[in-house]
Design a protein around this motif. Structure first.
Motif, PDB file in Angstrom:
ATOM      1  N   TYR A  50       0.375  -1.014   0.221  1.00 46.45           N
ATOM      2  CA  TYR A  50       0.044   0.137  -0.155  1.00 46.45           C
ATOM      3  C   TYR A  50       0.551   1.145   0.071  1.00 46.45           C
ATOM      4  N   ASN A  51       2.069   1.203   0.484  1.00 45.68           N
ATOM      5  CA  ASN A  51       2.849   1.999   0.237  1.00 45.68           C
ATOM      6  C   ASN A  51       3.608   3.000  -0.971  1.00 45.68           C
ATOM      7  N   GLU A  52       3.699   1.133  -1.685  1.00 49.42           N
ATOM      8  CA  GLU A  52       4.762   1.526  -2.930  1.00 49.42           C
ATOM      9  C   GLU A  52       2.895   2.114  -3.451  1.00 49.42           C
ATOM     10  N   PHE A  53       2.105   1.326  -3.111  1.00 51.49           N
ATOM     11  CA  PHE A  53       0.998   1.781  -4.543  1.00 51.49           C
ATOM     12  C   PHE A  53       0.445   3.627  -4.176  1.00 51.49           C
ATOM     13  N   LEU A  54       1.158   4.554  -2.562  1.00 52.88           N
ATOM     14  CA  LEU A  54       0.545   5.476  -2.920  1.00 52.88           C
ATOM     15  C   LEU A  54       1.347   5.966  -3.464  1.00 52.88           C
ATOM     16  N   SER A  55       2.860   5.792  -2.679  1.00 57.53           N
ATOM     17  CA  SER A  55       4.167   6.398  -3.976  1.00 57.53           C
ATOM     18  C   SER A  55       4.548   7.023  -5.952  1.00 57.53           C
ATOM     19  N   ALA A  56       3.518   5.612  -6.105  1.00 53.85           N
ATOM     20  CA  ALA A  56       4.034   5.225  -7.033  1.00 53.85           C
ATOM     21  C   ALA A  56       2.184   6.201  -8.004  1.00 53.85           C
ATOM     22  N   TYR A  57       1.282   6.414  -7.036  1.00 49.17           N
ATOM     23  CA  TYR A  57      -0.041   7.389  -7.023  1.00 49.17           C
ATOM     24  C   TYR A  57       0.604   8.895  -7.309  1.00 49.17           C
ATOM     25  N   ARG A  58       1.679   9.366  -6.007  1.00 48.95           N
ATOM     26  CA  ARG A  58       1.779  10.671  -5.678  1.00 48.95           C
ATOM     27  C   ARG A  58       2.432  11.610  -6.785  1.00 48.95           C
ATOM     28  N   GLN A  59       4.130   9.901  -7.186  1.00 49.92           N
ATOM     29  CA  GLN A  59       4.613  10.583  -8.365  1.00 49.92           C
ATOM     30  C   GLN A  59       3.924  10.559 -10.033  1.00 49.92           C
ATOM     31  N   TYR A  60       2.754   9.488 -10.307  1.00 51.13           N
ATOM     32  CA  TYR A  60       2.252   9.626 -11.027  1.00 51.13           C
ATOM     33  C   TYR A  60       1.406  10.980 -11.369  1.00 51.13           C
ATOM     34  N   LEU A  61       0.501  11.556 -10.215  1.00 50.10           N
ATOM     35  CA  LEU A  61      -0.128  12.577 -10.223  1.00 50.10           C
ATOM     36  C   LEU A  61       0.723  13.848 -10.235  1.00 50.10           C
ATOM     37  N   ALA A  62       1.577  14.063  -9.294  1.00 48.47           N
ATOM     38  CA  ALA A  62       3.164  14.887  -9.371  1.00 48.47           C
ATOM     39  C   ALA A  62       3.182  15.018 -11.321  1.00 48.47           C
ATOM     40  N   PHE A  63       3.401  13.908 -11.971  1.00 47.24           N
ATOM     41  CA  PHE A  63       3.426  13.730 -13.435  1.00 47.24           C
ATOM     42  C   PHE A  63       2.707  14.672 -13.664  1.00 47.24           C
ATOM     43  N   ALA A  64       1.935  14.024 -14.265  1.00 46.92           N
ATOM     44  CA  ALA A  64       0.335  14.469 -15.099  1.00 46.92           C
ATOM     45  C   ALA A  64      -0.015  15.904 -14.967  1.00 46.92           C
ATOM     46  N   LEU A  65       0.086  17.007 -13.099  1.00 51.84           N
ATOM     47  CA  LEU A  65       0.502  18.192 -12.568  1.00 51.84           C
ATOM     48  C   LEU A  65       1.392  18.524 -13.596  1.00 51.84           C
ATOM     49  N   ASP A  66       2.545  18.157 -13.290  1.00 53.98           N
ATOM     50  CA  ASP A  66       3.974  19.240 -14.054  1.00 53.98           C
ATOM     51  C   ASP A  66       3.108  20.330 -15.950  1.00 53.98           C
ATOM     52  N   GLN A  67       3.950  20.799 -15.106  1.00 53.23           N
ATOM     53  CA  GLN A  67       3.902  21.535 -16.241  1.00 53.23           C
ATOM     54  C   GLN A  67       3.923  21.517 -17.704  1.00 53.23           C
ATOM     55  N   ASP A  68       5.017  20.674 -17.871  1.00 51.65           N
ATOM     56  CA  ASP A  68       6.522  19.654 -18.512  1.00 51.65           C
ATOM     57  C   ASP A  68       5.636  18.983 -19.810  1.00 51.65           C
ATOM     58  N   ALA A  69       5.043  18.485 -18.772  1.00 51.58           N
ATOM     59  CA  ALA A  69       4.224  17.065 -19.494  1.00 51.58           C
ATOM     60  C   ALA A  69       3.699  16.871 -20.239  1.00 51.58           C
ATOM     61  N   PRO A  85      -5.186   8.088 -20.473  1.00 50.31           N
ATOM     62  CA  PRO A  85      -4.178   9.263 -20.730  1.00 50.31           C
ATOM     63  C   PRO A  85      -3.144   8.450 -21.311  1.00 50.31           C
ATOM     64  N   TYR A  86      -2.470   9.002 -22.307  1.00 49.90           N
ATOM     65  CA  TYR A  86      -1.033   8.494 -22.600  1.00 49.90           C
ATOM     66  C   TYR A  86       0.084   9.202 -22.291  1.00 49.90           C
ATOM     67  N   PHE A  87       1.187   8.747 -22.103  1.00 45.79           N
ATOM     68  CA  PHE A  87       2.460   9.619 -21.512  1.00 45.79           C
ATOM     69  C   PHE A  87       3.608   9.525 -23.107  1.00 45.79           C
ATOM     70  N   ASP A  88       4.244  10.716 -23.100  1.00 50.50           N
ATOM     71  CA  ASP A  88       5.491  10.285 -23.507  1.00 50.50           C
ATOM     72  C   ASP A  88       6.758   9.411 -22.717  1.00 50.50           C
ATOM     73  N   GLU A  89       7.906   9.549 -23.394  1.00 50.06           N
ATOM     74  CA  GLU A  89       9.020   8.477 -22.841  1.00 50.06           C
ATOM     75  C   GLU A  89       9.221   8.842 -21.138  1.00 50.06           C
ATOM     76  N   VAL A  90       8.520  10.398 -21.530  1.00 47.94           N
ATOM     77  CA  VAL A  90       9.636  10.296 -20.436  1.00 47.94           C
ATOM     78  C   VAL A  90       7.954  10.143 -18.874  1.00 47.94           C
ATOM     79  N   GLY A  91       7.104  10.676 -19.290  1.00 46.08           N
ATOM     80  CA  GLY A  91       5.937   9.947 -18.221  1.00 46.08           C
ATOM     81  C   GLY A  91       5.956   8.386 -17.842  1.00 46.08           C
ATOM     82  N   ARG A  92       6.740   7.482 -18.993  1.00 46.69           N
ATOM     83  CA  ARG A  92       6.230   6.253 -18.684  1.00 46.69           C
ATOM     84  C   ARG A  92       6.110   5.612 -18.013  1.00 46.69           C
ATOM     85  N   PRO A  93       7.690   5.988 -17.307  1.00 50.87           N
ATOM     86  CA  PRO A  93       7.802   4.959 -16.187  1.00 50.87           C
ATOM     87  C   PRO A  93       7.135   5.247 -14.722  1.00 50.87           C
ATOM     88  N   TYR A  94       6.389   6.322 -14.945  1.00 50.23           N
ATOM     89  CA  TYR A  94       5.400   6.735 -14.342  1.00 50.23           C
ATOM     90  C   TYR A  94       4.287   6.205 -14.313  1.00 50.23           C
TER      91      TYR A  94
END
Length: 175
Positions: A50-69, A85-94
Motif C-alpha cells: 500500500y505504501n508503494e502504491f501510494l508513492s507511485a500514485y503521488r508520482q504519477y499525479l505529480a507528473f500529470a500535473l507538471d506543466q512540462d508533461a 491518458p497516454y504519456f510520452d517516454e518521460v512519463g512512461r516510467p511513472y
C-alpha cells in the motif's frame, strides 16, 4: 499383587494422558504462534504494497500535473465515454510504476473494499491525467480533484481497516 498392578496401570495411564495433553497443548500453542506470525508477515507485506502504491500514485499525479508533461488522451477501448491518458517516454516510467503497484495491491489485498477503493483511486487519477491532456494544470475542473480526494480518503480508510489500524477520520455523516 492386584493392587500393585492397578496402581501401576493407573500411574502409567495418567502419565500417558499427561504426555498426550502436554503434546496437544504444545502443538496448539505452536500453531497459534505460527498463525500470528503468518498474519504479521502478511500485514507487513500489505503495508509495504500500500505504501508503494501510494508513492507511485503521488508520482504519477505529480507528473500529470507538471506543466512540462506531455500527455495525450483517446477514448478508452472499454469505456468509449471515458478518455485514457497516454504519456510520452518521460512519463512512461511513472505509468509503469503505477500499473505495477496496482497489480501488487490487487494481489495482496485481503478485503474487497481495499481493492475496490484502490481501483476507484486509479480511475480518478487517470481522469485527471486525461483532463491534463486538454487543459493546463490550473484549468483542470475542480470536481475531478474533489472526486480524487474522496477516493484517496476511501482507500486510506479501507487500507487502515484491513491493517487493523484505528479510523482517524470522522465518519461521512459527521462531516
Amino acid at each position: 499383587m492386584s493392587m500393585n498392578f492397578a496402581t501401576s496401570a493407573t500411574t502409567s495411564f495418567l502419565t500417558l494422558m499427561g504426555v498426550l495433553l502436554g503434546g496437544w497443548l504444545s502443538t496448539r500453542n505452536q500453531e497459534r504462534l505460527w498463525r500470528r506470525d503468518h498474519a504479521r508477515q502478511w500485514r507487513d507485506i500489505r503495508l509495504s504494497a500500500y505504501n508503494e502504491f501510494l508513492s507511485a500514485y503521488r508520482q504519477y499525479l505529480a507528473f500529470a500535473l507538471d506543466q512540462d508533461a506531455r500527455i495525450f488522451a483517446s477514448p478508452s477501448p472499454r469505456k468509449p465515454d471515458e478518455m485514457m491518458p497516454y504519456f510520452d517516454e518521460v512519463g512512461r516510467p511513472y505509468r509503469e510504476k503505477f500499473e505495477a503497484a496496482i497489480m501488487t495491491v490487487r494481489l495482496v489485498s485481503a478485503q474487497r473494499e481495499t481493492a475496490d477503493a484502490a481501483k476507484e483511486l486509479i480511475d480518478r487519477t487517470r481522469r485527471i491525467a486525461a483532463a491534463r491532456a486538454t487543459h493546463t494544470e490550473q484549468d483542470i475542473p475542480t470536481e475531478l480533484f474533489d472526486e480524487l480526494w474522496k477516493a484517496h480518503r476511501r482507500f486510506l480508510v479501507a487500507a487502515r481497516q484491513e491493517l487493523d489500524l484505528p479510523d482517524i477520520w470522522p465518519s461521512q455523516a459527521e462531516q
